[in-house]
Design a protein around this motif. Structure first.
Motif, mmCIF file in Angstrom:
data_model
loop_
_atom_site.group_PDB
_atom_site.id
_atom_site.type_symbol
_atom_site.label_atom_id
_atom_site.label_comp_id
_atom_site.label_asym_id
_atom_site.label_seq_id
_atom_site.Cartn_x
_atom_site.Cartn_y
_atom_site.Cartn_z
ATOM 1 N N LEU A 18 -61.168 -65.020 3.025
ATOM 2 C CA LEU A 18 -61.971 -65.593 3.885
ATOM 3 C C LEU A 18 -62.950 -64.612 4.451
ATOM 4 N N TRP A 19 -62.436 -63.395 4.945
ATOM 5 C CA TRP A 19 -63.267 -62.707 5.727
ATOM 6 C C TRP A 19 -64.136 -61.751 4.768
ATOM 7 N N GLN A 20 -63.726 -61.646 3.570
ATOM 8 C CA GLN A 20 -64.795 -61.184 2.293
ATOM 9 C C GLN A 20 -66.000 -61.860 2.325
ATOM 10 N N ILE A 60 -57.783 -50.666 14.433
ATOM 11 C CA ILE A 60 -57.216 -51.911 13.447
ATOM 12 C C ILE A 60 -57.898 -53.101 13.465
ATOM 13 N N ALA A 61 -58.313 -53.817 12.676
ATOM 14 C CA ALA A 61 -58.920 -55.155 12.315
ATOM 15 C C ALA A 61 -60.373 -54.904 12.998
ATOM 16 N N ALA A 62 -60.912 -53.699 12.373
ATOM 17 C CA ALA A 62 -62.259 -53.438 13.008
ATOM 18 C C ALA A 62 -63.197 -54.435 12.758
ATOM 19 N N GLY A 63 -63.296 -55.115 11.944
ATOM 20 C CA GLY A 63 -64.647 -55.876 11.474
ATOM 21 C C GLY A 63 -65.807 -55.302 11.242
ATOM 22 N N ASP A 64 -67.008 -55.508 11.952
ATOM 23 C CA ASP A 64 -68.023 -54.881 11.377
ATOM 24 C C ASP A 64 -68.099 -53.585 12.390
ATOM 25 N N ASP A 66 -67.952 -52.838 15.740
ATOM 26 C CA ASP A 66 -68.823 -52.898 17.156
ATOM 27 C C ASP A 66 -68.021 -51.866 18.003
ATOM 28 N N GLN A 67 -66.713 -52.120 18.153
ATOM 29 C CA GLN A 67 -65.919 -51.322 19.129
ATOM 30 C C GLN A 67 -65.622 -49.842 18.509
ATOM 31 N N SER A 68 -65.516 -49.737 17.155
ATOM 32 C CA SER A 68 -65.274 -48.489 16.404
ATOM 33 C C SER A 68 -66.732 -47.388 16.885
ATOM 34 N N THR A 84 -60.490 -49.593 10.261
ATOM 35 C CA THR A 84 -59.618 -50.101 9.125
ATOM 36 C C THR A 84 -59.794 -51.655 9.566
ATOM 37 N N ASP A 85 -59.819 -52.561 8.175
ATOM 38 C CA ASP A 85 -59.603 -53.964 8.105
ATOM 39 C C ASP A 85 -59.511 -54.190 6.896
ATOM 40 N N LEU A 86 -58.794 -55.624 6.657
ATOM 41 C CA LEU A 86 -58.396 -56.109 5.193
ATOM 42 C C LEU A 86 -59.624 -56.274 4.455
ATOM 43 N N SER A 87 -60.826 -56.449 5.092
ATOM 44 C CA SER A 87 -61.937 -56.847 4.358
ATOM 45 C C SER A 87 -63.140 -55.814 4.572
ATOM 46 N N MET A 111 -57.328 -51.502 5.069
ATOM 47 C CA MET A 111 -56.016 -51.353 5.211
ATOM 48 C C MET A 111 -55.583 -52.619 6.013
ATOM 49 N N ASP A 112 -54.312 -52.901 5.635
ATOM 50 C CA ASP A 112 -53.635 -53.919 6.499
ATOM 51 C C ASP A 112 -52.914 -53.567 7.622
ATOM 52 N N GLY A 113 -53.155 -54.231 8.820
ATOM 53 C CA GLY A 113 -52.710 -53.765 9.909
ATOM 54 C C GLY A 113 -51.147 -53.924 10.059
ATOM 55 N N GLU A 114 -50.580 -54.653 9.212
ATOM 56 C CA GLU A 114 -49.087 -54.495 9.206
ATOM 57 C C GLU A 114 -48.463 -53.600 8.455
ATOM 58 N N CYS A 128 -57.134 -52.351 18.957
ATOM 59 C CA CYS A 128 -57.419 -53.421 17.994
ATOM 60 C C CYS A 128 -58.034 -54.631 18.753
ATOM 61 N N ARG A 129 -59.201 -54.962 18.788
ATOM 62 C CA ARG A 129 -59.862 -56.050 19.528
ATOM 63 C C ARG A 129 -59.841 -57.464 18.553
ATOM 64 N N SER A 130 -59.258 -58.250 19.060
ATOM 65 C CA SER A 130 -59.397 -59.662 18.406
ATOM 66 C C SER A 130 -58.699 -59.626 17.031
ATOM 67 N N GLY A 131 -57.703 -58.940 16.763
ATOM 68 C CA GLY A 131 -57.052 -58.833 15.480
ATOM 69 C C GLY A 131 -55.572 -59.167 15.231
HETATM 70 C C1 SAM Z 1 -61.989 -61.926 14.928
HETATM 71 S S1 SAM Z 1 -62.392 -60.490 13.745
HETATM 72 C C2 SAM Z 1 -62.457 -59.336 14.814
HETATM 73 C C3 SAM Z 1 -63.271 -57.890 14.523
HETATM 74 C C4 SAM Z 1 -63.724 -56.866 15.508
HETATM 75 N N1 SAM Z 1 -62.459 -56.026 15.738
HETATM 76 C C5 SAM Z 1 -64.180 -57.519 16.898
HETATM 77 O O1 SAM Z 1 -63.838 -57.730 17.708
HETATM 78 O O2 SAM Z 1 -65.471 -57.860 16.561
HETATM 79 C C6 SAM Z 1 -60.957 -60.283 13.062
HETATM 80 C C7 SAM Z 1 -60.813 -59.207 12.192
HETATM 81 O O3 SAM Z 1 -59.512 -59.016 11.814
HETATM 82 C C8 SAM Z 1 -59.319 -58.488 10.210
HETATM 83 N N2 SAM Z 1 -57.943 -58.962 9.677
HETATM 84 C C9 SAM Z 1 -57.446 -60.068 9.433
HETATM 85 N N3 SAM Z 1 -56.068 -59.933 9.278
HETATM 86 C C10 SAM Z 1 -55.979 -58.398 9.126
HETATM 87 C C11 SAM Z 1 -54.702 -57.626 8.829
HETATM 88 N N4 SAM Z 1 -53.616 -58.035 8.483
HETATM 89 N N5 SAM Z 1 -55.085 -56.410 8.709
HETATM 90 C C12 SAM Z 1 -56.173 -55.758 8.945
HETATM 91 N N6 SAM Z 1 -57.307 -56.526 9.564
HETATM 92 C C13 SAM Z 1 -57.019 -57.836 9.488
HETATM 93 C C14 SAM Z 1 -60.352 -59.351 9.403
HETATM 94 O O4 SAM Z 1 -60.594 -59.189 8.141
HETATM 95 C C15 SAM Z 1 -61.442 -59.465 10.552
HETATM 96 O O5 SAM Z 1 -62.416 -58.552 10.366
#
Ligand code: SAM
Length: 284
Positions: A18-20, A60-64, A66-68, A84-87, A111-114, A128-131
């Motif tokens: 989905l995130w890809q 972790i779950a850095a997305g695009d 922004d906070q990094s 790092t992020d899954l996507s 990288m998987d956050g888990e 880890c913001r919103s991840g």
């Molecule tokens: C709502 S976005 C937040 C992105 C960014 N941190 C922000 O606040 O703008 C959630 C992110 O979590 C990532 N994500 C979801 N499950 C994950 C996992 N198991 N390990 C790492 N990243 C994950 C998604 O790929 C997505 O980029």
């Protein structure tokens, strides 16, 4: 296996896909709206994580990113940020922003956050913001964060609180799930609001072994021009995936009902939804 049974591996693979796919849609709203909306939250997180010039930071779950990027400016060239992020597709935006800003000390890695493929005790701070709430097992993610932090290192994370305090999303998800005949997600399943109930977020810090755990609520507002624009945003950030089992007409009906319901958030200044989240932090 019953259709209601939860399979974490399948869920994670679907999340990654989905995130890809929605990376461009996410980046569009992240760069034009969420970045500004989250500015205070990011600054508070960096402060609570003790990030300063020279720090080694894991995002972790850095997305695009922004906070990094904000963290990379703060640590300066003597520091290091690993986003790092899954996507890989969302991370590509982070890499490109870092390059444009001349931040050679920011790296990206899928990288998987888990399952952090990183050494024990190797970071001063983790953010880890919103991840975390999107992970099937946030307790494992917190244990991994604890493992890679050095003793004396700090973590800070942000999650959304509850659907009623974030009606732009809470109302919409409720209607979409009803149309898709999905029952409300049982407690413990990953999702935007899965760590938002009182005490839950704080609990996972304590359970991982963090000391001096603090949490506090943040509130703000999401301003858009109209309910219709909010629907556009929701589709861009992947909410139409809830309706995959439905035909085209049924999907349109569901979205029409969402837009109608969201009109309650329209007023003389356009569309404004309250938003509420929780920042948490702890010390290893
Ligand atoms: C709502 S976005 C937040 C992105 C960014 N941190 C922000 O606040 O703008 C959630 C992110 O979590 C990532 N994500 C979801 N499950 C994950 C996992 N198991 N390990 C790492 N990243 C994950 C998604 O790929 C997505 O980029």
């Amino acid at each position: 296996m019953s259709t209601n049974e939860f399979n974490p591996a399948q869920y994670k693979a679907a999340t990654q896909q989905l995130w890809q796919e929605m990376a461009p849609g996410w980046h569009k709203w992240s760069s034009s709206l969420f970045s500004e909306l989250n500015r205070n939250i990011t600054n508070q997180m960096l402060e609570l994580a003790g990030i300063r010039a020279g720090s080694r930071v894991l995002d972790i779950a850095a997305g695009d990113g922004d906070q990094s990027i904000t963290a990379a400016h703060r640590v300066g060239p003597d520091g290091y940020v690993l986003a790092t992020d899954l996507s890989s597709n969302v991370l590509a935006y982070a890499a490109s922003a870092a390059e444009k800003a001349g931040l050679a000390h920011l790296e990206t890695r899928v990288m998987d956050g888990e399952n952090l493929e990183l050494e024990d005790n190797s970071f001063d701070a983790v953010i880890c913001r919103s991840g975390l709430m999107l992970m099937p097992d946030p307790k494992t993610a917190m244990a991994e964060i604890y493992r890679v932090l050095r003793p004396g290192g700090r973590v800070s994370a942000f999650v959304s609180s509850t659907p009623d305090k974030n009606p732009w999303l809470g109302i919409s998800v409720g209607i979409l799930r009803k149309h898709a005949q999905l029952p409300p997600a049982p407690p413990g399943r990953p999702g935007t609001f899965s760590l938002g109930a009182p005490g839950v977020f704080k609990g996972i810090f304590h359970e991982a072994g963090f000391q001096r755990v603090v949490t506090h609520y943040t509130s703000g507002s999401l301003p858009l021009s109209s309910a219709a624009e909010c629907v556009e945003l929701l589709k861009d950030i992947g909410l139409d995936s809830v309706l995959v089992s439905l035909g085209e007409d049924e999907q349109q009906q569901a979205w029409a009902e969402v837009e109608q319901a969201l009109r309650q958030l329209e007023g003389p200044d356009g569309f404004v939804s309250p938003v509420e989240g929780i920042i948490g932090a702890g010390l290893k």
